[in-house]
Design a protein around this motif. Structure first.
Motif, short mmCIF file in Angstrom:
data_model
loop_
_atom_site.label_atom_id
_atom_site.label_comp_id
_atom_site.label_asym_id
_atom_site.label_seq_id
_atom_site.Cartn_x
_atom_site.Cartn_y
_atom_site.Cartn_z
N ARG A 129 1.00 -1.32 -0.10
CA ARG A 129 -0.04 0.01 0.23
C ARG A 129 0.79 1.01 0.08
O ARG A 129 0.64 2.30 -0.62
CB ARG A 129 -1.14 0.04 1.19
N ILE A 130 2.04 1.25 0.57
CA ILE A 130 2.90 2.49 0.48
C ILE A 130 3.56 2.46 -0.69
O ILE A 130 3.54 3.56 -1.23
CB ILE A 130 4.13 2.06 1.33
N LYS A 131 3.97 1.27 -1.25
CA LYS A 131 4.42 1.50 -2.82
C LYS A 131 3.34 2.06 -3.61
O LYS A 131 3.59 2.88 -4.45
CB LYS A 131 5.08 -0.12 -3.15
N GLN A 132 2.18 1.58 -3.36
CA GLN A 132 1.14 1.94 -4.37
C GLN A 132 0.87 3.61 -4.22
O GLN A 132 0.70 4.09 -5.20
CB GLN A 132 -0.21 1.26 -4.16
N ALA A 133 0.67 4.00 -3.04
CA ALA A 133 0.50 5.32 -2.81
C ALA A 133 1.64 6.23 -3.36
O ALA A 133 1.29 7.19 -3.93
CB ALA A 133 0.64 5.45 -1.33
N LEU A 134 3.01 5.92 -3.15
CA LEU A 134 4.19 6.37 -3.88
C LEU A 134 3.86 6.35 -5.45
O LEU A 134 4.34 7.63 -6.00
CB LEU A 134 5.59 5.81 -3.57
N LEU A 135 3.52 5.40 -6.00
CA LEU A 135 3.30 5.26 -7.51
C LEU A 135 2.15 6.07 -7.83
O LEU A 135 2.34 6.71 -9.00
CB LEU A 135 3.03 3.66 -7.88
N ASP A 136 1.14 5.97 -7.28
CA ASP A 136 -0.18 6.83 -7.56
C ASP A 136 0.27 8.39 -7.55
O ASP A 136 -0.26 8.98 -8.50
CB ASP A 136 -1.20 6.46 -6.60
N MET A 137 1.22 8.96 -6.65
CA MET A 137 1.44 10.35 -6.97
C MET A 137 2.75 10.68 -7.55
O MET A 137 3.10 11.77 -7.72
CB MET A 137 1.84 10.75 -5.26
N ASP A 138 3.08 9.56 -8.43
CA ASP A 138 4.25 9.75 -9.33
C ASP A 138 5.44 10.14 -8.59
O ASP A 138 6.23 11.28 -8.97
CB ASP A 138 3.83 10.55 -10.57
N MET A 165 15.23 14.35 3.51
CA MET A 165 14.17 14.41 4.57
C MET A 165 13.63 12.80 4.48
O MET A 165 13.61 11.91 3.76
CB MET A 165 13.08 14.88 3.99
N ILE A 166 13.20 12.34 5.73
CA ILE A 166 12.66 11.21 6.09
C ILE A 166 11.43 11.40 6.60
O ILE A 166 10.93 11.90 7.54
CB ILE A 166 13.43 10.39 6.96
N TRP A 167 10.36 10.63 5.59
CA TRP A 167 8.84 10.67 6.27
C TRP A 167 8.59 9.76 7.11
O TRP A 167 9.04 8.41 6.97
CB TRP A 167 8.01 10.52 4.74
N ILE A 168 8.06 9.78 8.20
CA ILE A 168 7.70 8.81 9.19
C ILE A 168 6.34 8.58 9.42
O ILE A 168 5.48 9.69 9.65
CB ILE A 168 8.43 9.53 10.55
N VAL A 169 5.92 7.43 9.12
CA VAL A 169 4.54 6.84 9.21
C VAL A 169 4.53 5.78 9.97
O VAL A 169 5.17 4.88 9.94
CB VAL A 169 3.93 6.67 7.74
N ARG A 170 3.59 5.88 10.99
CA ARG A 170 3.25 4.70 11.83
C ARG A 170 1.63 4.29 11.71
O ARG A 170 1.04 5.25 11.69
CB ARG A 170 3.54 4.97 13.15
N ILE A 230 5.86 1.95 9.72
CA ILE A 230 5.56 1.34 8.40
C ILE A 230 6.54 2.13 7.33
O ILE A 230 6.61 1.70 6.09
CB ILE A 230 4.01 1.25 8.06
N LEU A 231 6.82 3.33 7.65
CA LEU A 231 7.80 4.12 6.55
C LEU A 231 8.64 4.89 7.45
O LEU A 231 8.45 5.81 8.22
CB LEU A 231 6.60 4.95 5.56
N ALA A 232 9.98 4.97 6.88
CA ALA A 232 10.91 5.56 7.57
C ALA A 232 12.18 5.55 6.87
O ALA A 232 13.38 5.25 7.23
CB ALA A 232 11.20 5.22 9.03
N SER A 233 12.37 5.93 5.39
CA SER A 233 13.55 5.93 4.97
C SER A 233 13.80 7.31 4.12
O SER A 233 12.91 7.93 3.81
CB SER A 233 13.43 4.88 3.39
N PRO A 234 15.04 7.81 3.77
CA PRO A 234 14.94 9.09 3.12
C PRO A 234 14.66 8.95 1.71
O PRO A 234 14.52 7.98 1.17
CB PRO A 234 16.71 8.88 2.94
N LEU A 235 14.10 9.97 1.36
CA LEU A 235 13.11 10.33 0.24
C LEU A 235 14.02 9.82 -1.00
O LEU A 235 13.46 9.22 -2.01
CB LEU A 235 12.79 11.76 -0.33
N ALA A 236 15.48 9.87 -1.02
CA ALA A 236 16.35 9.38 -2.31
C ALA A 236 16.06 8.09 -2.35
O ALA A 236 16.55 7.51 -3.39
CB ALA A 236 17.75 10.21 -2.10
N VAL A 237 15.97 7.19 -1.41
CA VAL A 237 15.99 5.63 -1.43
C VAL A 237 14.86 5.03 -2.18
O VAL A 237 14.57 4.07 -2.71
CB VAL A 237 16.16 5.27 -0.02
N TYR A 238 13.48 5.89 -2.04
CA TYR A 238 12.32 5.65 -2.72
C TYR A 238 12.54 5.01 -4.30
O TYR A 238 11.66 3.96 -4.67
CB TYR A 238 11.07 6.35 -2.32
#
Length: 163
Positions: free
Chosen positions: A7-16, A92-97, A103-111
């Motif tokens: 679902r995290i991957k899909q959200a990232l893909l959906d927002m391009d 920047m690291i987005w933190i989502v719990r 469920i999410l805590a990696s630097p943006l460049a890694v996505y």
């Protein structure tokens, strides 16, 4: 390899995400602020003022040397961000719990690597001034808002489909 929940991957893909992050880097890249033109000596108070102007409450962790954006709650989710400013680069690291589980805590460049290929690289934006920093943070927070909206929308769709 770091794993992204579907679902995290899909959200990232959906927002391009990849295209938007690459566009951000192209606007604030190495050519614009080469090593000798990078903004390296950051004034913590000025960064805190910028974050405050953008509407975010933050603390600076002096030991770990990063800015921690206060986490907010939305339903079962808690979200915030960490910002690392080092040698003129903004990470920047987005933190989502979800229910306190990270469920999410990696630097943006890694996505980009997690979405495309492990060998694919997207660089982090480079700052040459506080104005650059403010613009970069505005864009990254806008992207985070879009990501969260998509994630919460997915959640509502799942809830409605079970009704």
């Amino acid at each position: 390899m770091i794993f992204l929940e579907p679902r995290i991957k899909q959200a990232l893909l959906d927002m391009d995400f990849v295209e938007k992050y690459e566009k951000l880097y192209m606007r604030f890249n190495d050519d614009r602020a080469e090593m000798n033109g990078r903004f390296e000596n950051i004034d913590i108070d000025i960064v805190m003022k910028i974050l405050n102007e953008l509407g975010y409450e933050a603390k600076f962790d002096r030991k770990e040397k990063f800015f921690k954006i206060k986490e907010n709650k939305h339903g079962k989710y808690t979200y915030g961000a960490h910002i690392i400013l080092d040698v003129g680069i903004v990470d920047m690291i987005w933190i989502v719990r979800e229910n306190k589980k990270l469920i999410l805590a990696s630097p943006l460049a890694v996505y980009s690597r997690m979405l495309i290929d492990v060998d694919y690289r997207t660089k982090s934006p480079v700052i040459g001034s506080y104005e650059d920093l403010k613009e970069i943070l505005e864009i990254e927070f806008e992207m985070f808002d879009e990501f969260r909206s998509i994630l919460f929308e997915q959640e509502w769709k799942n809830i409605l489909s079970y009704s």
